[in-house]
Design an enzyme around this catalytic site. Structure first.
Site, short mmCIF file in Angstrom:
data_model
loop_
_atom_site.label_atom_id
_atom_site.label_comp_id
_atom_site.label_asym_id
_atom_site.label_seq_id
_atom_site.Cartn_x
_atom_site.Cartn_y
_atom_site.Cartn_z
N CYS A 2 0.85 -1.18 0.00
CA CYS A 2 0.00 0.00 0.00
C CYS A 2 0.90 1.24 0.00
CB CYS A 2 -0.94 0.08 1.19
SG CYS A 2 -2.07 -1.28 1.31
N ARG A 27 3.98 -0.60 -4.92
CA ARG A 27 3.69 -1.11 -3.57
C ARG A 27 2.35 -1.84 -3.48
NH1 ARG A 27 6.92 1.20 0.52
NH2 ARG A 27 5.38 0.50 2.01
N TRP A 77 -3.00 -2.61 -1.52
CA TRP A 77 -2.75 -4.03 -1.70
C TRP A 77 -3.60 -4.69 -0.63
CZ3 TRP A 77 -0.76 -8.29 0.95
CH2 TRP A 77 -0.33 -9.37 0.17
N ASN A 103 -1.78 2.50 5.87
CA ASN A 103 -0.98 1.32 5.51
C ASN A 103 -0.83 0.47 6.75
OD1 ASN A 103 -0.44 2.34 3.03
ND2 ASN A 103 1.74 2.68 3.37
N GLY A 104 -0.85 -0.84 6.60
CA GLY A 104 -0.61 -1.70 7.76
C GLY A 104 -1.87 -2.46 8.14
N GLU A 487 16.16 -18.65 -7.85
CA GLU A 487 15.86 -17.25 -8.18
C GLU A 487 15.41 -17.13 -9.65
OE1 GLU A 487 15.24 -14.67 -6.61
OE2 GLU A 487 15.57 -13.03 -8.00
N LYS A 491 11.80 -15.59 -10.61
CA LYS A 491 11.60 -14.47 -11.53
C LYS A 491 10.57 -14.85 -12.59
CE LYS A 491 12.75 -11.76 -9.87
NZ LYS A 491 13.32 -11.83 -8.58
N GLU A 494 6.98 -15.16 -11.07
CA GLU A 494 6.44 -13.87 -10.63
C GLU A 494 5.85 -13.07 -11.77
OE1 GLU A 494 8.79 -11.84 -6.95
OE2 GLU A 494 10.00 -12.15 -8.73
N HIS A 510 14.75 -37.93 -7.52
CA HIS A 510 14.02 -38.38 -6.33
C HIS A 510 12.57 -37.91 -6.34
CE1 HIS A 510 17.68 -39.95 -4.69
NE2 HIS A 510 18.27 -38.77 -4.83
N LYS A 609 5.76 -4.92 -3.86
CA LYS A 609 7.22 -4.88 -3.74
C LYS A 609 7.67 -5.03 -2.30
CE LYS A 609 11.27 -3.21 -5.67
NZ LYS A 609 11.60 -4.55 -6.17
C1 G6P Z 1 8.05 -9.21 -1.75
C2 G6P Z 1 8.61 -8.84 -3.11
C3 G6P Z 1 9.86 -9.68 -3.40
C4 G6P Z 1 10.87 -9.54 -2.29
C5 G6P Z 1 10.23 -9.92 -0.93
C6 G6P Z 1 11.16 -9.59 0.22
O1 G6P Z 1 7.49 -10.47 -1.79
O2 G6P Z 1 7.65 -9.02 -4.12
O3 G6P Z 1 10.45 -9.25 -4.61
O4 G6P Z 1 11.96 -10.37 -2.53
O5 G6P Z 1 9.05 -9.15 -0.74
O6 G6P Z 1 11.35 -8.20 0.27
P1 G6P Z 1 12.56 -7.48 0.93
O7 G6P Z 1 12.26 -6.01 0.76
O8 G6P Z 1 12.57 -7.87 2.37
O9 G6P Z 1 13.79 -7.90 0.23
#
Ligand code: G6P
Length: 614
Positions: A2, A27, A77, A103-104, A487, A491, A494, A510, A609
């Site tokens: 948010c 956000r 969000w 927010n929160g 990773e 990516k 996502e 396995h 994010k």
């Molecule tokens: C969210 C984002 C990810 C990020 C994760 C951890 O899920 O979409 O891209 O890796 O948070 O965020 P941070 O700010 O703690 O690295």
């Protein structure tokens, strides 16, 4: 998670709020809204879906809307209640004269709601936020003072929040406060701003002050006053923000993600600046304050992180154990906080977070701190809540990352872990000097190798086009590149929503091997070194089940042509440093696949994010 923005001044508030929300859109983006004071009346404008929908509403009512010089805005969000117009912020009270953005999460909102309903408040949304609107309004009815009303309301609220409030009976004033969620004040000439993050205001001012927990700001166009929760005045600590507004421009790239991938050579240079000058000199980490003798005696290290940061942490484990011989555990923060962890004053706890605001990681490091551990934070935001918990800090210097899918911040975290591991090895004297010198030299020339990948993307694009229609994808690797496989898969899932999974190549047989047939692409990260031949054998096994084989490699071995139908070749690099290079083609592969599929690359569905709720 948010975004909040507030403006008071002499310009059209809606323009500034929408600009701020655009810069906060990463956000969260399932609904948005603004509250303005138009001709002495608070009015709300809200839209479900992307911010553009709100922009259209504003455009259609611009003659009316542009009169307002004060307002608050929010991009959501969803946590409590589906994304809808009713649940979109701002929220208001029965009389509609007050508006609040938040927010929160308000943890005791159910209890508060019951109380407020008994007092005659009518709730129109399913959000926890609406309780704040009713609560502040009821305190305002008693006190006729908006700051005092917010102060009294926050005494009853439990949970994490950043809020901003306007009331039509207190014209030209915004009151805002925070607890466990960031809030920053921006200072202008005859105008002032408030935002949940710097991008909300960086286009207008670089003079800012971060509010601390429980502080309350009351701002007009010409004044900013801050008090603490006991009504004591707080001196303004105005700082000059180091951010440049240009960070919020795509600079000609189609998406922020592509721009940020291309920034990585410079990001590596930035991270090294001031910490590693030449391969003959020791690494300098000025903000690591852990006593050298204590560092030598450390019995264990625990690293907590989420998402992409967790993958950087896994590489950190590998290299710290390798260079320093200290046992390192890596755990998702969300798991760490709900079990009896063996953490004490001889444990170094490292929190890794791009944003420094991820709720699970903040809780994890706070728990560890209580047990007496030294807390080291690796973050891109030295101004964040997590950084303020730190005993030691490794700032990663990746600049603002706008794309939700993390790329350059991951690179910066990974490089920071190399620096940290070398630093520790130098203090502990645990690794031959020549090996460290070679590694430092390789780090210094790494940007040029990344640049080579970025200027020759044909094979990656070809591969992306060919495999973009597949529903599943497997990434395999071993050793230090196992996190690279994880990773790469993260990516892809996502931003393209393809069911992509990373496996240790040795684990394929396995279980996952049961899924293999000619509808399953298997990408093997095949960097020269200890496990090269082993992965090759694992790839043979997959090929024997008709999987569609792709190699990502620094090997020129011609035999690979028989086994793999696509080979993405990257410059040669030592195995230990290879994760910093091997991830780049995987970021690009995910980007191009999502782009071919026409996905919203920078703002993938359901994600945000920075996740500031547990
Ligand atoms: C969210 C984002 C990810 C990020 C994760 C951890 O899920 O979409 O891209 O890796 O948070 O965020 P941070 O700010 O703690 O690295």
């Amino acid at each position: 998670m948010c975004g909040i923005v507030g403006y008071i001044g002499s310009n059209t508030a809606a323009d500034i709020l929408l600009e701020g929300l655009t810069n906060l859109e990463y956000r969260g983006y399932d609904s948005s809204g603004i509250a303005l004071n138009i001709d002495g009346k608070v009015q709300l404008f809200k839209a479900q879906g992307k911010l553009q929908n709100l922009k259209n509403i504003v455009q259609n009512n611009y003659a009316e809307i542009s009169k307002s010089k004060i307002g608050i805005g929010h991009i959501r969000w969803a946590t409590h209640g589906v994304p809808s117009i009713e649940n979109a912020h701002p929220h208001t009270c029965n009389c509609g004269r007050l508006a609040v953005v938040h927010n929160g999460i308000i943890e005791n909102f159910k209890e508060l709601k019951v109380k407020l309903e008994a007092q005659g408040c009518t709730f129109r949304s399913q959000t926890d936020t609406e309780t704040i609107a009713h609560l502040v309004a009821s305190k305002f009815a008693q006190t006729k003072d908006l700051t005092e009303a917010v102060r009294l309301a926050t005494k009853e609220i439990e949970g994490a929040y950043a809020i901003a409030v306007i009331h039509q009976d207190v014209e030209g004033t915004i009151v805002a406060t925070r607890r466990n969620a960031p809030l920053v004040i921006g200072f202008g000439e005859g105008e002032n701003f408030v935002g949940s993050d710097i991008p909300a205001l960086i286009q207008y001012t670089k003079k800012a002050m971060y509010l601390d927990d429980n502080q309350i700001v009351t701002m007009t166009a010409d004044s900013v006053k801050v008090i603490d929760s006991d009504n004591n005045p707080v001196a303004l600590k105005i700082e000059n923000l180091p951010w440049e507004p240009v960070a919020l421009s795509k600079m000609g790239y189609k998406h922020f993600m592509l721009k940020e991938i291309h920034e990585q050579p410079d990001i590596v240079r930035n991270v090294l600046t001031g910490k590693l000058s030449t391969s003959d000199e020791p690494v300098i980490l000025k903000e690591v304050t852990l006593d050298r003798e204590k560092l030598k005696d450390l019995s264990r290290i625990q690293i907590v992180a989420c998402g992409t940061s967790l993958h950087a942490a896994m590489i950190g484990k590998y290299i710290i154990e390798d260079f320093c011989g200290v046992p390192v555990d890596v755990e998702p923060s969300s798991e760490y906080i709900y079990r009896k962890t063996i953490t004490d004053e001889n444990t170094l706890v490292i929190g890794v977070s791009q944003s420094g605001e991820t709720a699970d990681t903040i809780t994890a490091v706070r728990q560890a701190k209580k047990k007496g551990s030294h807390i080291l934070i690796v973050t891109n935001r030295p101004d964040s809540t997590m950084a303020r918990e730190a005993d030691s800090l490794v700032p990663v210097n990746a600049g603002i990352e706008v794309s939700v899918a993390a790329t350059k911040s991951y690179m910066a975290q990974v490089i920071s872990f190399y620096l940290l591991a070398i630093y520790m090895a130098e203090v502990k004297n645990s690794m031959p000097k020549e090996e460290l010198t070679d590694l430092k030299h390789e780090l210094v020339i790494l940007p040029q190798k990344i640049e080579k990948i970025l200027t020759n993307k044909d094979e990656i694009q070809k591969c992306a086009r060919k495999f973009s229609s597949f529903k599943d994808f497997i990434f395999v690797a071993r050793g230090i590149n196992f996190p690279t496989a994880l990773e790469g898969a993260l990516k892809l899932k996502e931003i393209s929503y393809i069911n992509a999974t990373g496996y240790s190549a040795g684990e394929l047989k396995h279980g996952p091997i049961a899924m293999l047939d000619d509808s399953m692409p298997v990408l093997a990260v095949l960097m020269k070194g200890k496990v090269y031949d082993k992965i090759l054998s694992n790839a043979e096994e997959a090929k024997a089940r008709n999987a569609r084989m792709i190699a990502l490699t620094d090997s020129e071995d011609e035999k690979l042509e028989e086994l793999f139908e696509n080979i993405i070749r990257i410059p040669e690099i030592s195995e230990i440093l290879s994760p910093a290079l091997a991830i780049v083609p995987l970021q690009l592969l995910a980007y191009y696949i999502a782009e071919f599929l026409g996905k919203d690359v920078d703002q993938p569905r359901n994600l945000a994010k920075s996740v500031t709720v547990e």
